[in-house]
Design a protein around this motif. Structure first.
Motif, PDB file in Angstrom:
ATOM      1  N   ILE A 129       0.838  -1.212   0.000  1.00 39.44           N
ATOM      2  CA  ILE A 129       0.000   0.000   0.000  1.00 39.44           C
ATOM      3  C   ILE A 129       0.867   1.254   0.000  1.00 39.44           C
ATOM      4  N   VAL A 130       1.858   1.282   0.871  1.00 38.62           N
ATOM      5  CA  VAL A 130       2.722   2.461   0.958  1.00 38.62           C
ATOM      6  C   VAL A 130       3.522   2.638  -0.330  1.00 38.62           C
ATOM      7  N   ASN A 131       4.000   1.535  -0.895  1.00 38.31           N
ATOM      8  CA  ASN A 131       4.750   1.610  -2.146  1.00 38.31           C
ATOM      9  C   ASN A 131       3.870   2.099  -3.299  1.00 38.31           C
ATOM     10  N   ARG A 132       2.594   1.717  -3.256  1.00 47.35           N
ATOM     11  CA  ARG A 132       1.676   2.185  -4.303  1.00 47.35           C
ATOM     12  C   ARG A 132       1.463   3.693  -4.176  1.00 47.35           C
ATOM     13  N   ALA A 133       1.272   4.153  -2.945  1.00 53.16           N
ATOM     14  CA  ALA A 133       1.122   5.591  -2.726  1.00 53.16           C
ATOM     15  C   ALA A 133       2.366   6.340  -3.196  1.00 53.16           C
ATOM     16  N   ALA A 134       3.542   5.802  -2.863  1.00 47.48           N
ATOM     17  CA  ALA A 134       4.804   6.441  -3.254  1.00 47.48           C
ATOM     18  C   ALA A 134       5.006   6.392  -4.767  1.00 47.48           C
ATOM     19  N   PHE A 135       4.595   5.289  -5.389  1.00 50.70           N
ATOM     20  CA  PHE A 135       4.744   5.162  -6.841  1.00 50.70           C
ATOM     21  C   PHE A 135       4.009   6.282  -7.559  1.00 50.70           C
ATOM     22  N   TYR A 136       2.767   6.511  -7.177  1.00 54.50           N
ATOM     23  CA  TYR A 136       1.987   7.526  -7.881  1.00 54.50           C
ATOM     24  C   TYR A 136       2.442   8.944  -7.532  1.00 54.50           C
ATOM     25  N   LEU A 137       3.010   9.125  -6.347  1.00 53.04           N
ATOM     26  CA  LEU A 137       3.630  10.409  -6.046  1.00 53.04           C
ATOM     27  C   LEU A 137       4.816  10.660  -6.974  1.00 53.04           C
ATOM     28  N   GLY A 138       5.675   9.658  -7.117  1.00 54.77           N
ATOM     29  CA  GLY A 138       6.818   9.788  -8.018  1.00 54.77           C
ATOM     30  C   GLY A 138       6.387   9.992  -9.458  1.00 54.77           C
ATOM     31  N   LYS A 139       5.334   9.295  -9.865  1.00 53.46           N
ATOM     32  CA  LYS A 139       4.820   9.437 -11.226  1.00 53.46           C
ATOM     33  C   LYS A 139       4.310  10.857 -11.461  1.00 53.46           C
ATOM     34  N   SER A 140       3.594  11.400 -10.473  1.00 57.44           N
ATOM     35  CA  SER A 140       3.077  12.761 -10.624  1.00 57.44           C
ATOM     36  C   SER A 140       4.217  13.777 -10.691  1.00 57.44           C
ATOM     37  N   MET A 141       5.271  13.539  -9.909  1.00 58.54           N
ATOM     38  CA  MET A 141       6.413  14.455  -9.922  1.00 58.54           C
ATOM     39  C   MET A 141       7.093  14.470 -11.286  1.00 58.54           C
ATOM     40  N   ALA A 142       7.177  13.314 -11.922  1.00 59.95           N
ATOM     41  CA  ALA A 142       7.775  13.255 -13.258  1.00 59.95           C
ATOM     42  C   ALA A 142       6.955  14.088 -14.240  1.00 59.95           C
ATOM     43  N   TYR A 199      10.632   8.441  -9.592  1.00 60.38           N
ATOM     44  CA  TYR A 199      10.944   9.672 -10.319  1.00 60.38           C
ATOM     45  C   TYR A 199      12.130   9.450 -11.255  1.00 60.38           C
ATOM     46  N   ALA A 200      13.154   8.786 -10.745  1.00 61.94           N
ATOM     47  CA  ALA A 200      14.340   8.513 -11.564  1.00 61.94           C
ATOM     48  C   ALA A 200      14.013   7.606 -12.750  1.00 61.94           C
ATOM     49  N   LYS A 201      13.040   6.734 -12.577  1.00 56.25           N
ATOM     50  CA  LYS A 201      12.641   5.821 -13.650  1.00 56.25           C
ATOM     51  C   LYS A 201      11.804   6.521 -14.721  1.00 56.25           C
ATOM     52  N   LEU A 202      10.941   7.447 -14.310  1.00 58.09           N
ATOM     53  CA  LEU A 202       9.962   8.022 -15.225  1.00 58.09           C
ATOM     54  C   LEU A 202      10.321   9.397 -15.779  1.00 58.09           C
ATOM     55  N   ALA A 203      11.122  10.159 -15.060  1.00 59.81           N
ATOM     56  CA  ALA A 203      11.487  11.496 -15.541  1.00 59.81           C
ATOM     57  C   ALA A 203      12.648  11.396 -16.525  1.00 59.81           C
ATOM     58  N   PRO A 204      12.596  12.111 -17.650  1.00 59.39           N
ATOM     59  CA  PRO A 204      13.734  12.126 -18.573  1.00 59.39           C
ATOM     60  C   PRO A 204      15.013  12.547 -17.850  1.00 59.39           C
ATOM     61  N   GLU A 205      16.115  11.979 -18.242  1.00 59.93           N
ATOM     62  CA  GLU A 205      17.376  12.205 -17.529  1.00 59.93           C
ATOM     63  C   GLU A 205      17.726  13.685 -17.353  1.00 59.93           C
ATOM     64  N   PRO A 206      17.532  14.552 -18.373  1.00 60.55           N
ATOM     65  CA  PRO A 206      17.865  15.966 -18.158  1.00 60.55           C
ATOM     66  C   PRO A 206      17.038  16.616 -17.051  1.00 60.55           C
ATOM     67  N   LEU A 207      15.843  16.076 -16.767  1.00 62.77           N
ATOM     68  CA  LEU A 207      14.995  16.636 -15.725  1.00 62.77           C
ATOM     69  C   LEU A 207      15.309  16.053 -14.351  1.00 62.77           C
TER      70      LEU A 207
END
Length: 316
Positions: free
Chosen positions: A236-249, A281-289
């Motif tokens: 559950i916590v990892n799912r919450a964190a996943f979508y936070l990271g996805k939104s940040m990207a 975030y590191a997985k989903l955001a383009p490297e320059p970002l």
């Protein structure tokens, strides 16, 4: 020349918190009194005036040193005209708070919503001190947000910029309806409300979890279970964190901030929440970002709103 001071007001449904800040965002003195929403708008406005005058009188500073008052409120605000459009927790609708307070106090007044002033507080004197471009997430009952661009709050066309909790991030097959009426919002999975919902769903499905032993499941119980190695709670916590990271990207692709600041009760989950956010975030955001971008916890806690409200006089 005597030091200039600024008073920040955190207008809540139960309490009004006020604080004196200097020009550097240092919180020098605080005071708190009841809001008394049941007594109507005039009493609440009168209480704000009373607490502002009281905090200055009991401080080492003189009234002439006060350069202005800023106020943050949970609700919809018309910043340009200084009007609280709707704040259900204090019973305000279309209240011209800036004009009312300026008439009573005789000092300049600025207002904004609570998420924006908390973001400004962290950017001015907290985790983002010295950073000109950052985005602040507030993880509580919902997911709030504030955007700071070139050191100032970004309002958007109608003052609604920063509604990060209503970014649609959850795929259709997994999405549920958000309180806003739309499907798949970040708030449905990464707020305390969303985390509790997922935990209760797991218990009702009969998943093997220590959470089934809890009479009342709160977000803290889910975090504690995850830290203890409970696989369901971890999921559950990892799912919450996943979508936070996805939104940040997604946010980074539009705004390219230098810093993401994460505050609110959910952020207290600790390192494993932040580690997963950073990984995603590191997985989903383009490297320059990713270069030079950090995801960090907020540091001002409950004082962020007071500090940011005072900062409205200098940084908005």
């Amino acid at each position: 020349m005597s030091e200039s001071i600024y008073v920040g007001v955190d207008l809540g449904g139960t309490a009004i918190k006020v604080g004196i800040c200097n020009e550097n965002g240092q919180l020098l003195h605080t005071y708190e009194g009841p809001t008394e929403t049941d007594k109507g708008v005039d009493v609440v406005i009168g209480n704000i005036e009373k607490y502002v005058r009281h905090i200055v009188e009991e401080s080492p500073y003189e009234w002439d040193q006060l350069k202005g008052v800023g106020a943050g409120v949970a609700g919809f605000t018309n910043v340009r005209d200084g009007i609280i459009v709707l704040a259900p927790n204090i019973g305000f609708r279309d209240v011209p708070i800036r004009a009312l307070l300026e008439n009573r106090i005789g000092k300049p007044v600025k207002i904004d919503n609570d998420a924006n002033v908390a973001a400004l507080g962290e950017a001015w004197a907290g985790a983002g001190k010295g950073i000109e471009n950052c985005v602040c997430y507030t993880l509580g009952t919902g997911v709030g947000g504030g955007i700071i661009i070139n050191g100032r709050i970004y309002q958007g066309f109608s003052g609604m910029a920063g509604e990060i909790g209503h970014i649609s991030v959850v795929p259709d097959l997994e999405a549920i309806q958000c309180g806003c009426g739309k499907m798949g919002c970040l708030e449905t999975v990464s707020s305390a409300t969303g985390i509790i919902r997922m935990a209760k769903d797991a218990v009702e499905r009969g998943d093997r979890t220590s959470l089934a032993l809890e009479e009342h499941i709160a977000a803290k119980e889910v975090f504690d279970a995850a830290k203890a190695g409970d696989e369901v709670a971890l999921r559950i916590v990892n799912r919450a964190a996943f979508y936070l990271g996805k939104s940040m990207a997604a946010v980074a692709a539009v705004l390219n901030p230098e810093l993401f600041i994460i505050g609110g009760g959910v952020s207290k989950a600790g390192d494993f929440l932040f580690e997963e956010m950073r990984r995603v975030y590191a997985k989903l955001a383009p490297e320059p970002l990713q270069q030079g971008v950090y995801i960090v916890p907020a540091v001002l806690g409950n004082d962020a709103g007071i500090v940011g409200a005072a900062g409205l006089l200098l940084r908005s």
